[in-house]
Design an enzyme around this catalytic site. Structure first.
Site, PDB file in Angstrom:
ATOM      1  N   MET A   1      59.156  38.632  50.569  1.00  0.00           N
ATOM      2  CA  MET A   1      59.820  38.715  50.369  1.00  0.00           C
ATOM      3  C   MET A   1      59.365  39.293  48.566  1.00  0.00           C
ATOM      4  O   MET A   1      58.675  39.238  47.784  1.00  0.00           O
ATOM      5  CB  MET A   1      60.272  38.033  49.451  1.00  0.00           C
ATOM      6  CG  MET A   1      61.827  37.281  50.490  1.00  0.00           C
ATOM      7  SD  MET A   1      62.746  38.817  50.890  1.00  0.00           S
ATOM      8  CE  MET A   1      63.953  38.842  49.986  1.00  0.00           C
ATOM      9  N   GLU A   2      59.420  40.803  48.116  1.00  0.00           N
ATOM     10  CA  GLU A   2      58.880  41.526  46.743  1.00  0.00           C
ATOM     11  C   GLU A   2      59.974  42.928  46.179  1.00  0.00           C
ATOM     12  O   GLU A   2      60.325  43.199  47.173  1.00  0.00           O
ATOM     13  CB  GLU A   2      57.043  41.615  46.985  1.00  0.00           C
ATOM     14  CG  GLU A   2      56.976  42.225  48.171  1.00  0.00           C
ATOM     15  CD  GLU A   2      55.371  42.969  48.257  1.00  0.00           C
ATOM     16  OE1 GLU A   2      54.900  42.661  47.500  1.00  0.00           O
ATOM     17  OE2 GLU A   2      54.999  42.770  50.194  1.00  0.00           O
ATOM     18  N   TRP A   3      59.408  43.042  45.316  1.00  0.00           N
ATOM     19  CA  TRP A   3      60.143  43.905  44.523  1.00  0.00           C
ATOM     20  C   TRP A   3      59.690  45.278  44.909  1.00  0.00           C
ATOM     21  O   TRP A   3      58.390  45.340  45.466  1.00  0.00           O
ATOM     22  CB  TRP A   3      60.471  43.885  42.990  1.00  0.00           C
ATOM     23  CG  TRP A   3      61.114  43.212  42.501  1.00  0.00           C
ATOM     24  CD1 TRP A   3      60.800  42.212  41.501  1.00  0.00           C
ATOM     25  CD2 TRP A   3      62.335  42.781  43.010  1.00  0.00           C
ATOM     26  NE1 TRP A   3      61.213  41.485  40.968  1.00  0.00           N
ATOM     27  CE2 TRP A   3      62.502  41.612  42.066  1.00  0.00           C
ATOM     28  CE3 TRP A   3      63.596  43.258  43.485  1.00  0.00           C
ATOM     29  CZ2 TRP A   3      63.318  40.908  41.872  1.00  0.00           C
ATOM     30  CZ3 TRP A   3      64.765  42.943  43.661  1.00  0.00           C
ATOM     31  CH2 TRP A   3      64.450  41.625  42.671  1.00  0.00           C
TER      32      TRP A   3
END
Length: 263
Positions: A147-149
């Site tokens: 989960m990361e931008w």
């Protein structure tokens, strides 16, 4: 006479052997080739405290950008586990996943598959895509949700509100966890963690990225199982810059964690 000779030979062999010699080694007993390795780094951070080489167990993570890895050489240098990219969004499969998956297993390196999340595709669709492409292997470590931008994505740069992010995470984690029978691991970065208030999202093991400071400096008291401490490491058997991680615990704790999570 032949029977007597056979009995004598077995007796002599027994006198020269131990129980460990006669029993096959368990997978967890074969995973730590080098304890507390100190890998070279092409762009090292000056660690004031909490240096990663104080940890006993180190590993790496790979995707299609790491090709033709000599996994036995990596293992001999101190790589004791590997996270391998499998899928992204709802329709992308890493073309090197199958090779890395098979070769790490052959080299005796515990490994886990990871999924890179996209916010333009429903979480359930992404979970089903991961399941369709990653074998249900009891010997593998738990699956990972990355989960990361993704601000450089050519197709999806959505940044939902924190409540939506956490709800989508929950959907993916529950579906994948049920399928593999293991509680998935969450990988995340400092900005994503803060933006989405993941300090409140408990109940799962975390793999935290922090390349310029120990996790306690960047994430406070949030618990973590793995820590990614560099993206510019130099690992024998791997070409170019490598991500390197540590397990947050002793060698004994690592072997216990493996026994609990690779069956």
């Amino acid at each position: 006479m032949r029977r007597l000779a056979a009995i004598l030979m077995l007796t002599l062999l027994g006198a020269c052997s131990t129980v460990d010699d006669l029993s096959p080694l368990s997978p967890s007993a074969q995973t730590v080739a080098v304890r507390a390795p100190k890998f070279e780094d092409s762009k090292p951070h000056e660690w004031d405290s909490g240096a990663p080489w104080n940890y006993a167990i180190h590993g790496t993570d790979v995707s299609k950008y790491q090709t033709s890895v000599d996994w036995p050489a990596a293992r001999a240098s101190g790589i004791s586990f590997a996270f391998i990219k499998a899928t992204e969004g709802g329709d992308r499969f890493d073309e090197y996943f199958n090779e890395h998956w098979a070769r790490t297993s052959a080299a005796g390196i515990p490994r886990a598959a990871y999924h890179f999340f996209y916010f333009c595709t429903p979480a359930e669709t992404q979970a089903r895509w991961f399941i369709a492409n990653v074998p249900r292997d009891p010997s593998a470590m738990p699956p990972v949700l990355d989960m990361e931008w993704n601000p450089k994505s050519p197709t999806c740069r959505l940044r939902p509100d924190p409540a939506t992010v956490r709800a989508e995470m929950t959907t993916f984690l529950e579906i994948v966890g049920r399928h593999y029978g293991k509680k998935p691991i969450i990988y995340t970065s400092i900005d994503f963690f803060d933006d989405n208030q993941l300090a409140t999202f408990r109940g799962y093991p975390y793999w935290l990225r922090s390349v310029a400071g120990h996790p306690r400096e960047k994430y406070g008291s949030h618990p973590f199982t793995f820590w990614q401490y560099t993206g510019t490491g130099i690992v024998p058997g791997m070409t170019g810059k490598s991500d390197i991680n540590v397990f947050n615990g002793s060698e004994a704790a690592w072997k216990k964690w493996l026994r609990q999570n690779t069956r």
